[in-house]
Scaffold this motif. Structure first.
Motif, PDB file in Angstrom:
ATOM      1  N   VAL A 271       3.025  -8.983  -2.872  1.00 44.47           N
ATOM      2  CA  VAL A 271       2.170  -7.865  -2.488  1.00 44.47           C
ATOM      3  C   VAL A 271       1.159  -7.630  -3.605  1.00 44.47           C
ATOM      4  O   VAL A 271       1.525  -7.212  -4.710  1.00 44.47           O
ATOM      5  N   ALA A 272      -0.105  -7.942  -3.338  1.00 42.15           N
ATOM      6  CA  ALA A 272      -1.193  -7.671  -4.276  1.00 42.15           C
ATOM      7  C   ALA A 272      -1.658  -6.236  -4.019  1.00 42.15           C
ATOM      8  O   ALA A 272      -2.455  -5.981  -3.102  1.00 42.15           O
ATOM      9  N   ILE A 273      -1.151  -5.305  -4.798  1.00 44.31           N
ATOM     10  CA  ILE A 273      -1.308  -3.879  -4.492  1.00 44.31           C
ATOM     11  C   ILE A 273      -2.781  -3.467  -4.450  1.00 44.31           C
ATOM     12  O   ILE A 273      -3.172  -2.619  -3.639  1.00 44.31           O
ATOM     13  N   HIS A 274      -3.618  -4.064  -5.290  1.00 44.03           N
ATOM     14  CA  HIS A 274      -5.027  -3.661  -5.325  1.00 44.03           C
ATOM     15  C   HIS A 274      -5.763  -4.015  -4.050  1.00 44.03           C
ATOM     16  O   HIS A 274      -6.832  -3.464  -3.761  1.00 44.03           O
ATOM     17  N   GLN A 275      -5.215  -4.941  -3.243  1.00 49.97           N
ATOM     18  CA  GLN A 275      -5.865  -5.333  -1.997  1.00 49.97           C
ATOM     19  C   GLN A 275      -5.390  -4.515  -0.797  1.00 49.97           C
ATOM     20  O   GLN A 275      -5.987  -4.605   0.282  1.00 49.97           O
ATOM     21  N   LEU A 276      -4.335  -3.739  -0.952  1.00 48.97           N
ATOM     22  CA  LEU A 276      -3.813  -2.987   0.180  1.00 48.97           C
ATOM     23  C   LEU A 276      -4.839  -1.969   0.673  1.00 48.97           C
ATOM     24  O   LEU A 276      -5.486  -1.297  -0.139  1.00 48.97           O
ATOM     25  N   PRO A 277      -5.006  -1.829   1.973  1.00 47.09           N
ATOM     26  CA  PRO A 277      -5.939  -0.815   2.488  1.00 47.09           C
ATOM     27  C   PRO A 277      -5.439   0.585   2.157  1.00 47.09           C
ATOM     28  O   PRO A 277      -4.234   0.826   2.028  1.00 47.09           O
ATOM     29  N   ARG A 278      -6.374   1.492   2.020  1.00 43.18           N
ATOM     30  CA  ARG A 278      -6.027   2.872   1.667  1.00 43.18           C
ATOM     31  C   ARG A 278      -5.632   3.622   2.940  1.00 43.18           C
ATOM     32  O   ARG A 278      -6.415   4.374   3.521  1.00 43.18           O
ATOM     33  N   THR A 279      -4.392   3.428   3.358  1.00 40.60           N
ATOM     34  CA  THR A 279      -3.864   4.043   4.572  1.00 40.60           C
ATOM     35  C   THR A 279      -2.506   4.664   4.264  1.00 40.60           C
ATOM     36  O   THR A 279      -1.858   4.301   3.281  1.00 40.60           O
ATOM     37  N   PRO A 280      -2.047   5.597   5.111  1.00 42.54           N
ATOM     38  CA  PRO A 280      -0.702   6.169   4.898  1.00 42.54           C
ATOM     39  C   PRO A 280       0.394   5.113   4.882  1.00 42.54           C
ATOM     40  O   PRO A 280       1.398   5.274   4.191  1.00 42.54           O
ATOM     41  N   GLU A 281       0.196   4.022   5.617  1.00 43.03           N
ATOM     42  CA  GLU A 281       1.229   2.980   5.690  1.00 43.03           C
ATOM     43  C   GLU A 281       1.482   2.335   4.333  1.00 43.03           C
ATOM     44  O   GLU A 281       2.603   1.918   4.024  1.00 43.03           O
ATOM     45  N   THR A 282       0.458   2.266   3.486  1.00 44.57           N
ATOM     46  CA  THR A 282       0.597   1.573   2.202  1.00 44.57           C
ATOM     47  C   THR A 282       0.791   2.522   1.026  1.00 44.57           C
ATOM     48  O   THR A 282       0.938   2.069  -0.118  1.00 44.57           O
ATOM     49  N   LEU A 283       0.800   3.820   1.274  1.00 45.58           N
ATOM     50  CA  LEU A 283       0.822   4.808   0.192  1.00 45.58           C
ATOM     51  C   LEU A 283       1.957   4.570  -0.789  1.00 45.58           C
ATOM     52  O   LEU A 283       1.759   4.568  -2.012  1.00 45.58           O
TER      53      LEU A 283
END
Length: 320
Positions: free
Chosen positions: A152-164
């Motif tokens: 999981v490349a955290i900096h690439q995760l979309p800014r959504t509640p699912e990834t919070l």
């Protein structure tokens, strides 16, 4: 030292979020050499965790999982070490399988989740990691199926509640944004309070470091208002309950006596509420240190109650 503090926070944070849904083994030893996995999760068979709760993290724990969080970007060597631990665990489970008719539910082969704040294209390509955008968001990379490994490349995760809940483990602006979203959640959210407490504990540990780097100084500054808000809310709740109870009794016994008693009971309830806010309940061990805590003024005991762990509090005030 600083990296260790962040790594410990990541393990404590994941353990706090996942404990209700399965069995956690932190720093589980792996045979052959002295190796440990950061966090081993085995889901409860009866657990039914909706993805709407912990989002991406909830999907990750539908099956047994190993979590290896990194504060600094995971290197090729570190990922290889994680894969080696996974292969050794597979061998260990096979040996156990040979001694049994079938594997027990909590010893099923786990998936490896490597949580890194950033990851380069070169590193991901070198391990054959690919996206599955039809089923998973950007930032979640899968190694070939037989390896059962996800980076999981955290900096690439979309800014959504699912990834919070995973972005809280990022760095810099990614982590700051996640903290802002965490703060904005409803106070009734069952994971919000515990996550904020762990962040404040991280802040306290970072403040003890004599030479924090720029990023840690920024994090301390961001977390300071959160700590003040929690402190004020906990104090206000305790004082309100204490004064209300004390004043009600005071009306029966006399106004002067009731006010004095109310203030005394108010301080006691402040401490009880802070302990309950931190640890969920005031058990016998915690109840035994309340009188020792009362010997300190509120301005001194309140930060201690918010920052020290349960074990540190008992050790600190058992000596009083």
């Amino acid at each position: 030292m600083t990296r260790f503090l962040h790594d410990q926070f990541a393990k404590d944070y994941l353990e706090e979020l996942l404990t209700p849904y399965g069995t956690i083994q932190s720093s589980r030893p792996v045979s052959s050499e002295v190796r440990e996995v950061d966090l081993w999760f085995s889901p409860h068979p009866e657990s039914t965790l909706s993805p709407d709760s912990l989002g991406l993290l909830a999907r990750a724990i539908q099956t047994p999982a190993i979590f290896e969080p990194f504060r600094n970007p995971a290197t090729t060597r570190e990922i290889r070490d994680c894969l080696l631990k996974l292969l050794e665990i597979d061998a260990e489970l096979r040996r156990e399988s040979n001694r049994q008719v079938s594997l027990a539910p909590d010893t099923s082969p786990p998936h490896l989740w490597i949580l890194t704040p950033t990851a380069s294209r070169t590193l991901l390509g070198g391990f054959g990691a690919t996206l599955d955008l039809e089923s998973w968001p950007r930032g979640v990379y899968f190694l070939p199926p037989q390896l059962r490994t996800i980076i999981v490349a955290i900096h690439q995760l979309p800014r959504t509640p699912e990834t919070l809940w995973l972005r809280v483990l990022g760095r810099g602006r990614v982590q700051t944004q996640a903290i802002e979203e965490l703060e904005a959640l409803s106070p009734d959210n069952p994971w919000r309070a515990n996550a904020l407490i762990l962040l404040n504990r991280l802040k306290a540990h970072l403040e003890r470091n004599l030479n924090p780097d720029w990023e840690d100084r920024q994090l301390i500054m961001r977390l300071s208002p959160l700590f003040d808000q929690q402190l004020e809310a906990a104090q206000l709740s305790g004082l309100q309950q204490g004064l209300q109870q004390g004043l009600q009794q005071g009306l029966q016994q006399g106004l002067q006596q009731g006010l004095q008693q109310g203030l005394q009971q108010g301080e006691t309830l402040v401490i009880e509420n802070l302990l309950r806010f931190r640890f969920g309940e005031v058990d016998e061990e915690l109840a035994q240190i309340i009188q020792a805590i009362l010997r300190l003024p509120a301005s001194e005991f309140t930060p201690l109650l918010m920052q020290l762990s349960r074990e540190e509090l008992i050790e600190r005030f058992r000596e009083e």
